[in-house]
Design an enzyme around this catalytic site. Structure first.
Site, PDB file in Angstrom:
ATOM      1  N   GLU A  93     -42.393  40.570  29.966  1.00  0.00           N
ATOM      2  CA  GLU A  93     -41.854  39.815  28.844  1.00  0.00           C
ATOM      3  C   GLU A  93     -42.553  40.231  27.553  1.00  0.00           C
ATOM      4  OE1 GLU A  93     -39.943  35.804  30.375  1.00  0.00           O
ATOM      5  OE2 GLU A  93     -42.115  35.637  30.333  1.00  0.00           O
ATOM      6  N   CYS A 106     -45.913  40.246  20.387  1.00  0.00           N
ATOM      7  CA  CYS A 106     -46.888  40.134  21.470  1.00  0.00           C
ATOM      8  C   CYS A 106     -46.432  41.032  22.612  1.00  0.00           C
ATOM      9  CB  CYS A 106     -46.961  38.669  21.892  1.00  0.00           C
ATOM     10  SG  CYS A 106     -48.082  38.373  23.261  1.00  0.00           S
ATOM     11  N   CYS A 113     -50.978  40.501  36.611  1.00  0.00           N
ATOM     12  CA  CYS A 113     -52.373  40.652  36.186  1.00  0.00           C
ATOM     13  C   CYS A 113     -53.274  40.338  37.372  1.00  0.00           C
ATOM     14  CB  CYS A 113     -52.693  39.706  35.031  1.00  0.00           C
ATOM     15  SG  CYS A 113     -54.391  39.871  34.430  1.00  0.00           S
ATOM     16  N   CYS A 117     -56.766  34.254  36.149  1.00  0.00           N
ATOM     17  CA  CYS A 117     -57.281  33.040  35.511  1.00  0.00           C
ATOM     18  C   CYS A 117     -56.426  31.868  35.994  1.00  0.00           C
ATOM     19  CB  CYS A 117     -57.203  33.155  33.992  1.00  0.00           C
ATOM     20  SG  CYS A 117     -58.087  34.582  33.366  1.00  0.00           S
ATOM     21  N   CYS A 120     -53.388  30.453  33.879  1.00  0.00           N
ATOM     22  CA  CYS A 120     -52.419  31.392  33.298  1.00  0.00           C
ATOM     23  C   CYS A 120     -51.256  31.668  34.236  1.00  0.00           C
ATOM     24  CB  CYS A 120     -53.143  32.693  32.946  1.00  0.00           C
ATOM     25  SG  CYS A 120     -52.046  33.995  32.386  1.00  0.00           S
ATOM     26  N   CYS A 345     -48.418  31.227  24.724  1.00  0.00           N
ATOM     27  CA  CYS A 345     -49.533  31.897  25.411  1.00  0.00           C
ATOM     28  C   CYS A 345     -49.631  31.437  26.853  1.00  0.00           C
ATOM     29  CB  CYS A 345     -50.866  31.528  24.764  1.00  0.00           C
ATOM     30  SG  CYS A 345     -50.980  31.946  23.071  1.00  0.00           S
TER      31      CYS A 345
HETATM   32  N1  SAH Z   1     -55.240  39.207  29.445  1.00  0.00           N
HETATM   33  C1  SAH Z   1     -55.680  39.059  28.119  1.00  0.00           C
HETATM   34  C2  SAH Z   1     -54.545  38.962  27.123  1.00  0.00           C
HETATM   35  C3  SAH Z   1     -53.346  38.147  27.518  1.00  0.00           C
HETATM   36  S1  SAH Z   1     -53.478  36.408  27.605  1.00  0.00           S
HETATM   37  C4  SAH Z   1     -56.589  37.880  27.988  1.00  0.00           C
HETATM   38  O1  SAH Z   1     -56.682  37.096  28.924  1.00  0.00           O
HETATM   39  O2  SAH Z   1     -57.242  37.765  26.962  1.00  0.00           O
HETATM   40  C5  SAH Z   1     -53.466  35.862  25.904  1.00  0.00           C
HETATM   41  C6  SAH Z   1     -54.192  34.537  25.694  1.00  0.00           C
HETATM   42  O3  SAH Z   1     -53.457  33.430  26.254  1.00  0.00           O
HETATM   43  C7  SAH Z   1     -55.558  34.510  26.353  1.00  0.00           C
HETATM   44  O4  SAH Z   1     -56.526  33.980  25.495  1.00  0.00           O
HETATM   45  C8  SAH Z   1     -55.320  33.588  27.518  1.00  0.00           C
HETATM   46  O5  SAH Z   1     -56.497  33.035  27.996  1.00  0.00           O
HETATM   47  C9  SAH Z   1     -54.372  32.578  26.934  1.00  0.00           C
HETATM   48  N2  SAH Z   1     -53.691  31.758  27.922  1.00  0.00           N
HETATM   49  C10 SAH Z   1     -53.491  32.010  29.231  1.00  0.00           C
HETATM   50  N3  SAH Z   1     -52.839  30.993  29.825  1.00  0.00           N
HETATM   51  C11 SAH Z   1     -52.610  30.068  28.868  1.00  0.00           C
HETATM   52  C12 SAH Z   1     -51.949  28.800  28.863  1.00  0.00           C
HETATM   53  N4  SAH Z   1     -51.392  28.304  29.946  1.00  0.00           N
HETATM   54  N5  SAH Z   1     -51.903  28.131  27.695  1.00  0.00           N
HETATM   55  C13 SAH Z   1     -52.433  28.664  26.562  1.00  0.00           C
HETATM   56  N6  SAH Z   1     -53.045  29.855  26.503  1.00  0.00           N
HETATM   57  C14 SAH Z   1     -53.145  30.560  27.644  1.00  0.00           C
HETATM   58 FE1  SF4 Z   2     -54.654  38.002  33.113  1.00  0.00          FE
HETATM   59 FE2  SF4 Z   2     -53.659  35.712  32.228  1.00  0.00          FE
HETATM   60 FE3  SF4 Z   2     -56.268  35.936  32.670  1.00  0.00          FE
HETATM   61 FE4  SF4 Z   2     -55.151  37.218  30.592  1.00  0.00          FE
HETATM   62  S1  SF4 Z   2     -55.275  35.004  30.867  1.00  0.00           S
HETATM   63  S2  SF4 Z   2     -56.621  38.042  32.076  1.00  0.00           S
HETATM   64  S3  SF4 Z   2     -53.159  37.720  31.477  1.00  0.00           S
HETATM   65  S4  SF4 Z   2     -54.665  36.060  34.223  1.00  0.00           S
END
Ligand code: SAH
Ligand code: SF4
Length: 354
Positions: A93, A106, A113, A117, A120, A345
Site C-alpha cells: 500500500e 508515504c 515486515c 512490532c 503494527c 500509520c
Molecule cells: N518500519 C519503519 C517505518 C514504517 S512504520 C518503522 O517502524 O519505523 C511508520 C510509523 O508508524 C512507525 O513509527 C511505527 O511505529 C508507526 N506505527 C505502527 N503501527 C502504528 C499504529 N497502529 N498506530 C500508529 N502508528 C503506528
Molecule cells: Fe515493521 Fe510495523 Fe514495526 Fe515498522 S512498525 S518495523 S513496519 S512491524
C-alpha cells in the site's frame, strides 16, 4: 529473445553499462535519465531527441514499469490510499497525505515486515519479500502520474513535495535497495526531491543507521515508542537484538558528524503502557544522557481489527507533550490522517486475513 530488463531502478552507472551492452555511448545515460525521471515518460517512443532506431532498440531491450493499481480510496480528509501490485502479483500500500499546497507520499520498502512490532498492522503480516529499488522508486512515480506532476516542477511548489519512507516494511532490512532508490529520487536531473524533504523511519536497526544516513543525506526518524528496554521489548521485540543503548549511540554518532542534523523520535501513545509521567521523565533523561538534538512526534495509536492496545486519552497525550515541551523538546501531536480508510500509520496491510 532475451527477456527485457526493467529500466526503472537502475543507478546511473548501471544504466551506462546496460547501454554499453547494446553498443551505446555513455552520454546517452543523461538523455534517457531525464526522459525517465524528469519527464516521467513511460514509452520509449516519446524520447524525441533520440533517433527512431535507438528508440526501437531501447524498447526491445527494456521495460518502463509502474506498479499496477488494484484499488484506490480517498478519505474524507483527502488522504489517498492505493493498493498496488507488482509484476509477480505481490502487493503493497502507498498513501498520499495532502496539505494545503504540498503533501507527503508515504512509500513502502517491503511486502510485509519481519520486525513484528505488536502495535503494527503491517507487522502482523509476515515478511514476504524485499522490494527492488525500481519498485520503491516507481511508487512515487505512479503518484506523480496520478497527480499529473510531470515534468519535475522546477520550483518548490509541488503537490507531492515530500516523501516519508514510513509505509510497509523496515527500510534498513532492505538497506541496499532503499539507498539506491533514495539516490534516484533525490537526483538533481530527475525527480529531484530535495534531501531535506525525504525522511526515513526505522524501528532501530542500530548497525545500519549511520551508514544509510551517510549514503543518502536524508532525514532520520526513529520509532522509539518507549523510554527503556523493559517496556520497549514488550511492544517491539527487536529491542532484544538492538537495545536502546545501541540505537541511541548510533543516533549520537550520526549527529556528531554534523551539528545541524536533527532527529525525530516517533512516540506512539499507548494507553497504560508508555504514557505515564515517569515515562516522559525517563525519556527526557535519555535524551540528555546521549546529548541528542531531537524533537518528538507523538502519534495517537491507530487501532486495527484484533489489536490488543488502546490509544491514550487526549488528556494524557497533551500532558505528556507538555512535559516534553517544558524540558525544551518540541513534541507536536500528530493528527491521524485517513483513518476511515485504514490509511493511517501502522494500518497498512496488503493481505486479506485468512
Ligand atoms: N518500519 C519503519 C517505518 C514504517 S512504520 C518503522 O517502524 O519505523 C511508520 C510509523 O508508524 C512507525 O513509527 C511505527 O511505529 C508507526 N506505527 C505502527 N503501527 C502504528 C499504529 N497502529 N498506530 C500508529 N502508528 C503506528
Ligand atoms: Fe515493521 Fe510495523 Fe514495526 Fe515498522 S512498525 S518495523 S513496519 S512491524
Amino acid at each position: 529473445m532475451a527477456e527485457k530488463k526493467e529500466i526503472i531502478g537502475l543507478s546511473r552507472e548501471e544504466l551506462t553499462s546496460e547501454l554499453a551492452r547494446i553498443g551505446e555511448k555513455p552520454f546517452r545515460t543523461k538523455q534517457i535519465w531525464q526522459w525517465l525521471y524528469f519527464h516521467g515518460v513511460t514509452d520509449f517512443s516519446k524520447m524525441t531527441n533520440l533517433s527512431k532506431d535507438l528508440r526501437l532498440k531501447l524498447a526491445e531491450t527494456f521495460t518502463i514499469s509502474r506498479p499496477k493499481i488494484v484499488t484506490e480510496q480517498i478519505s474524507s480528509d483527502k488522504t489517498h490510499k492505493w493498493l498496488l501490485e507488482f509484476s509477480d502479483g505481490q502487493r503493497i500500500e502507498m498513501v498520499y497525505i495532502p496539505e494545503e499546497e504540498s503533501g507527503a507520499v508515504c512509500i513502502s520498502t517491503q511486502v510485509g515486515c519481519a520486525v513484528g512490532c505488536k502495535f503494527c498492522h503491517t507487522g502482523s503480516q509476515k515478511l514476504t519479500r524485499n522490494l527492488s529499488a525500481g519498485e520503491i522508486v516507481s511508487q512515487f512515480m505512479l503518484a506523480r502520474d496520478c497527480y499529473d506532476e510531470w515534468p519535475s516542477p522546477t520550483n518548490e511548489v509541488r503537490h507531492l513535495s515530500n516523501i516519508v519512507v514510513m509505509g510497509m516494511g523496515e527500510p534498513l532490512h532492505n538497506q541496499e535497495n532503499v539507498i539506491k532508490a533514495i539516490n534516484i529520487l533525490t537526483d538533481n536531473e530527475g525527480i529531484s526531491l530535495s534531501k531535506r524533504r525525504v525522511t526515513m523511519s526505522t524501528s532501530g536497526i542500530a548497525p545500519k543507521i549511520v551508514e544509510t544516513m551517510e549514503a543518502t543525506g536524508i532525514r532520520l526518524a526513529i520509532s522509539l515508542h518507549a523510554p527503556n528496554n523493559t517496556i520497549r521489548e514488550k511492544i517491539m521485540p527487536i529491542t532484544k537484538k538492538y537495545p536502546l543503548e545501541d540505537v541511541l549511540s548510533a543516533c549520537q554518532k550520526y549527529q556528531n558528524a554534523d551539528g545541524s542534523r536533527y532527529i525525530t523520535f516517533e512516540y506512539l501513545m499507548l494507553d497504560g503502557i508508555n504514557d505515564s509521567f515517569e515515562c516522559a521523565e525517563e525519556l527526557i533523561s535519555l535524551m540528555k544522557k546521549y546529548q541528542l538534538r531531537a524533537s518528538f512526534n507523538l502519534i495517537p495509536f491507530n487501532p486495527w481489527p484484533e489489536c490488543e492496545f488502546k490509544p491514550s486519552s487526549n488528556n494524557r497525550v497533551h500532558a505528556f507533550a507538555k512535559k516534553l515541551n517544558e524540558a525544551g523538546f518540541a513534541a507536536p501531536i500528530r493528527v491521524a490522517r485517513g483513518q476511515d480508510i485504514l490509511a493511517a500509520c501502522g494500518q497498512l496491510k496488503s493481505k486479506k486475513e485468512q
